[in-house]
Design a protein around this motif. Structure first.
Motif, PDB file in Angstrom:
ATOM      1  N   ALA A  15      -3.932  12.021 -10.827  1.00 44.86           N
ATOM      2  CA  ALA A  15      -4.775  10.870 -11.124  1.00 44.86           C
ATOM      3  C   ALA A  15      -3.990   9.595 -10.836  1.00 44.86           C
ATOM      4  N   TYR A  16      -4.633   8.611 -10.260  1.00 42.47           N
ATOM      5  CA  TYR A  16      -4.028   7.293 -10.069  1.00 42.47           C
ATOM      6  C   TYR A  16      -5.134   6.290  -9.807  1.00 42.47           C
ATOM      7  N   ALA A  17      -4.764   5.033  -9.845  1.00 44.59           N
ATOM      8  CA  ALA A  17      -5.709   3.955  -9.564  1.00 44.59           C
ATOM      9  C   ALA A  17      -5.158   3.157  -8.387  1.00 44.59           C
ATOM     10  N   GLY A  18      -5.714   1.961  -8.147  1.00 43.26           N
ATOM     11  CA  GLY A  18      -5.171   1.138  -7.077  1.00 43.26           C
ATOM     12  C   GLY A  18      -6.008  -0.086  -6.788  1.00 43.26           C
ATOM     13  N   TYR A  19      -5.327  -1.090  -6.276  1.00 47.77           N
ATOM     14  CA  TYR A  19      -6.008  -2.259  -5.734  1.00 47.77           C
ATOM     15  C   TYR A  19      -6.309  -1.980  -4.267  1.00 47.77           C
ATOM     16  N   GLN A  67      11.225  -1.212  -1.526  1.00 43.14           N
ATOM     17  CA  GLN A  67      10.082  -1.681  -0.757  1.00 43.14           C
ATOM     18  C   GLN A  67      10.483  -2.798   0.205  1.00 43.14           C
ATOM     19  N   ALA A  68      11.411  -3.645  -0.207  1.00 38.78           N
ATOM     20  CA  ALA A  68      11.911  -4.698   0.689  1.00 38.78           C
ATOM     21  C   ALA A  68      12.593  -4.077   1.905  1.00 38.78           C
ATOM     22  N   GLN A  69      13.369  -3.040   1.682  1.00 42.24           N
ATOM     23  CA  GLN A  69      14.035  -2.339   2.778  1.00 42.24           C
ATOM     24  C   GLN A  69      13.019  -1.658   3.693  1.00 42.24           C
ATOM     25  N   LEU A  70      12.022  -1.013   3.071  1.00 44.52           N
ATOM     26  CA  LEU A  70      11.034  -0.263   3.852  1.00 44.52           C
ATOM     27  C   LEU A  70      10.226  -1.172   4.762  1.00 44.52           C
ATOM     28  N   VAL A  71       9.667  -2.244   4.207  1.00 42.53           N
ATOM     29  CA  VAL A  71       8.787  -3.099   5.000  1.00 42.53           C
ATOM     30  C   VAL A  71       9.575  -3.833   6.085  1.00 42.53           C
ATOM     31  N   ALA A  72      10.825  -4.170   5.811  1.00 42.34           N
ATOM     32  CA  ALA A  72      11.665  -4.757   6.858  1.00 42.34           C
ATOM     33  C   ALA A  72      11.807  -3.787   8.023  1.00 42.34           C
ATOM     34  N   LYS A  73      11.984  -2.510   7.732  1.00 44.08           N
ATOM     35  CA  LYS A  73      12.087  -1.511   8.799  1.00 44.08           C
ATOM     36  C   LYS A  73      10.776  -1.395   9.571  1.00 44.08           C
ATOM     37  N   TRP A  74       9.637  -1.486   8.881  1.00 48.35           N
ATOM     38  CA  TRP A  74       8.350  -1.491   9.590  1.00 48.35           C
ATOM     39  C   TRP A  74       8.298  -2.641  10.579  1.00 48.35           C
ATOM     40  N   GLN A  75       8.653  -3.827  10.089  1.00 50.15           N
ATOM     41  CA  GLN A  75       8.556  -5.017  10.933  1.00 50.15           C
ATOM     42  C   GLN A  75       9.471  -4.919  12.147  1.00 50.15           C
ATOM     43  N   MET A  86      -2.480  -1.187   3.094  1.00 49.16           N
ATOM     44  CA  MET A  86      -1.431  -1.328   2.092  1.00 49.16           C
ATOM     45  C   MET A  86      -1.999  -1.529   0.689  1.00 49.16           C
ATOM     46  N   ASN A  87      -2.954  -0.707   0.317  1.00 49.90           N
ATOM     47  CA  ASN A  87      -3.458  -0.711  -1.046  1.00 49.90           C
ATOM     48  C   ASN A  87      -2.373  -0.176  -1.976  1.00 49.90           C
ATOM     49  N   THR A  88      -2.435  -0.521  -3.262  1.00 47.28           N
ATOM     50  CA  THR A  88      -1.344  -0.141  -4.150  1.00 47.28           C
ATOM     51  C   THR A  88      -1.263   1.361  -4.385  1.00 47.28           C
ATOM     52  N   ASP A  89      -2.338   2.102  -4.118  1.00 47.87           N
ATOM     53  CA  ASP A  89      -2.239   3.556  -4.221  1.00 47.87           C
ATOM     54  C   ASP A  89      -1.476   4.142  -3.043  1.00 47.87           C
ATOM     55  N   ASN A  90      -1.181   3.322  -2.031  1.00 47.76           N
ATOM     56  CA  ASN A  90      -0.401   3.767  -0.885  1.00 47.76           C
ATOM     57  C   ASN A  90       1.008   3.177  -0.878  1.00 47.76           C
ATOM     58  N   VAL A  91       1.456   2.740  -2.045  1.00 44.30           N
ATOM     59  CA  VAL A  91       2.818   2.213  -2.185  1.00 44.30           C
ATOM     60  C   VAL A  91       3.594   3.188  -3.063  1.00 44.30           C
ATOM     61  N   THR A  92       4.571   3.868  -2.489  1.00 46.88           N
ATOM     62  CA  THR A  92       5.311   4.873  -3.243  1.00 46.88           C
ATOM     63  C   THR A  92       6.431   4.254  -4.059  1.00 46.88           C
ATOM     64  N   ILE A  93       6.719   4.861  -5.193  1.00 46.35           N
ATOM     65  CA  ILE A  93       7.833   4.432  -6.025  1.00 46.35           C
ATOM     66  C   ILE A  93       9.158   4.792  -5.358  1.00 46.35           C
ATOM     67  N   ASN A 122       1.386 -10.094   7.928  1.00 49.50           N
ATOM     68  CA  ASN A 122       1.114 -10.238   6.489  1.00 49.50           C
ATOM     69  C   ASN A 122       1.806  -9.173   5.646  1.00 49.50           C
ATOM     70  N   GLN A 123       2.349  -8.160   6.281  1.00 49.32           N
ATOM     71  CA  GLN A 123       2.872  -7.022   5.517  1.00 49.32           C
ATOM     72  C   GLN A 123       3.963  -7.403   4.509  1.00 49.32           C
ATOM     73  N   PRO A 124       4.913  -8.275   4.851  1.00 45.23           N
ATOM     74  CA  PRO A 124       5.920  -8.650   3.842  1.00 45.23           C
ATOM     75  C   PRO A 124       5.310  -9.328   2.614  1.00 45.23           C
ATOM     76  N   ASN A 125       4.364 -10.242   2.815  1.00 45.76           N
ATOM     77  CA  ASN A 125       3.748 -10.942   1.682  1.00 45.76           C
ATOM     78  C   ASN A 125       2.848 -10.029   0.863  1.00 45.76           C
ATOM     79  N   ILE A 126       2.139  -9.122   1.530  1.00 44.92           N
ATOM     80  CA  ILE A 126       1.300  -8.169   0.798  1.00 44.92           C
ATOM     81  C   ILE A 126       2.169  -7.253  -0.054  1.00 44.92           C
ATOM     82  N   THR A 127       3.328  -6.905   0.453  1.00 44.75           N
ATOM     83  CA  THR A 127       4.254  -6.087  -0.336  1.00 44.75           C
ATOM     84  C   THR A 127       4.665  -6.822  -1.599  1.00 44.75           C
ATOM     85  N   ALA A 128       4.925  -8.111  -1.479  1.00 46.06           N
ATOM     86  CA  ALA A 128       5.261  -8.907  -2.670  1.00 46.06           C
ATOM     87  C   ALA A 128       4.107  -8.884  -3.667  1.00 46.06           C
TER      88      ALA A 128
END
Length: 491
Positions: free
Chosen positions: A81-85, A236-244, A253-260, A295-301
């Protein structure tokens, strides 16, 4: 057909720590059996690293397990079970078509979730059929394994099997199941679900479990929940930098698709950028570019801020002080991301040390790439070989000046040409999963039953930094008719 437990000599060594958490976190449920499973592709190196035996997984019993028709000994299947924006709107979600079989303990003592994606309806299916189509499952296999080879933290793909059943997605398509491997499937959305609808005590249980599983260095810290927040922010900062740095656009990039854990998850509407443009969007439903490349870095924030919000009851008993603590932690994200990205961009340009003008040098190059519609990957590939004439920037006066400044910058380093070229090769892939190549492979597989195109593509993508001759065809740009590319959710 009924589910049955089977003892396989495949090397399964399953634990079920998540199933020991409060029952409100999941629903215990076996996968729904399928008619006629057939193995399409098996990731042999991954299987071996997990301690699994390839021959046994290829057997009829092994394929039945990969399809969910048989359950390996030690498994305790469940849907989380989980939720998300989702595009900014908060909603209840959960595994609507996936079953977590358990956690494989490898011979090295590592723990990995084993999940079947497309394994049937669950209480969280929200009207869906719980199934998946072959094309999208093969697509996730290709992209996730390409990401792994690029050195980007990611969930991985162990196998894809067809089900012998058709599903309807606008048209009739062959059904399939993907076996996904992850450090865990804990998400920002998992914490949001517990924070919104469960007790603070259950939130504490989830946080302690997460610390034990992913951040054991924090669990004895006096401020362990702040340590958890900071570690997730850092990853997450490391991950999204690698994407870019490689031009990857996640697309949803909904919050249910952001792993801990800091791994990339959910390869639905993702794609790699060809022409450099911060406004690049591939997803058919991202009408306003919320999840555009730039927008990916700002959405991550933003996503991390919602994670911090879910943790507030654990950060301090007084809400006002908890908010201050969370805001201070989130404020570090911008610098963490920038540091990771700048380090990567310096690497892409062969720069070992730091100078104040580096940011301007990088910004000017990217500005020209956008202006002249240069290919992102191949521009850096050409610079790596010091062949500026191979870029669409060549011959322009502003690029000529930039190139002179770049050469002057390199000359101020102690390292010689061989060293900075080696550095560039380690940061600039010679090949990425070009969208037209991925579609070519999927069309041959799904429509023609020809998997050789995909196999050749996977072979090339497995070594993106070797700069071999066999990569040349896969580095070629798409024809104009192939450049307007759209991807779709619901995969």
């Amino acid at each position: 057909m009924t589910e049955e437990k089977t003892i396989l000599e495949a090397g399964w060594n399953l634990d079920n720590s998540y199933a020991c958490l409060p029952q409100s976190f999941f629903t215990s449920q076996n996968p729904t059996p399928v008619r006629s499973p057939k193995l399409i592709i098996l990731n042999n190196p991954l299987a071996i690293s997990l301690g699994l035996k390839v021959e046994e997984l290829q057997s009829s019993d092994g394929v039945a397990m990969l399809a969910g028709n048989k359950i390996p000994e030690g498994a305790s299947p469940l849907a989380q079970a989980y939720a998300g924006y989702q595009y900014g709107n908060f909603t209840m979600l959960g595994d609507g078509r996936a079953a977590l079989l358990g956690e494989q303990i490898t011979p090295q003592g590592e723990r990995f979730d084993i999940q079947l994606k497309g394994s049937g309806r669950t209480p969280y299916s929200r009207g869906g059929d719980g199934r998946a189509a072959l094309g999208p499952m093969l697509r996730e296999y290709i992209i996730s394994e390409a990401m792994y080879a690029l050195g980007i933290p990611t969930t991985r793909s162990l196998a894809v099997v067809t089900t012998g059943e058709s599903i309807i997605r606008e048209t009739e398509q062959p059904g399939a199941i993907l076996t996904r491997v992850a450090s865990s499937h804990l998400r920002v959305g998992t914490f949001q679900y517990v924070s919104q609808w469960r007790s603070d005590e259950e939130l504490k249980i989830l946080a302690d479990y997460t610390l034990q599983r992913h951040f054991p260095e924090c669990k004895d810290n006096e401020d362990r929940y702040l340590c958890l927040l900071k570690e997730v922010i850092k990853r997450q900062a490391q991950l999204v930098a690698k994407w870019q740095l490689v031009g990857f656009v996640h697309g949803v990039m909904n919050t249910d698709n952001v792993t801990i854990s800091g791994e990339t998850i959910d390869y639905g509407p993702c794609a790699f950028m060809d022409t450099y443009d911060p406004g690049t969007v591939f997803s058919s439903i991202d009408m306003y570019g919320r999840y555009a490349y730039g927008n990916q870095p700002n959405i991550t924030a933003w996503n991390l801020a919602t994670f911090a919000e879910a943790l507030l009851p654990l950060l301090h008993e007084k809400e006002e002080e908890a908010v201050d603590i969370a805001q201070d932690a989130i404020a570090d994200y911008a610098d963490l991301y920038k540091d990771n990205w700048l380090k990567g961009m310096r690497g892409k340009l062969g720069i070992f040390n730091e100078e104040p003008e580096d940011e301007k040098l990088i910004a000017n190059l990217l500005s020209m790439m956008q202006k002249y519609r240069a290919d992102y990957t191949n521009t850096f590939r050409a610079l790596t070989f010091d062949k500026p004439e191979d870029t669409s920037l060549f011959g322009n006066e502003d690029f000529t000046k930039w190139y002179e400044h770049w050469k002057a910058r390199l000359s101020r380093q102690q390292e010689g040409k061989d060293s900075f070229q080696e550095l560039m090769r380690s940061f600039n892939p010679a090949v990425i999963p070009r969208n037209h190549r991925v579609e070519e492979a999927l069309e041959a597989a799904v429509k023609g039953g020809d998997y050789s195109v995909m196999e050749r593509l996977l072979d090339v993508l497995a070594c993106p930094y070797v700069y071999s001759d066999k990569q040349d065809d896969y580095a070629a740009l798409p024809r104009k008719s192939e450049r307007r590319y759209r991807t779709f959710c619901g995969t």
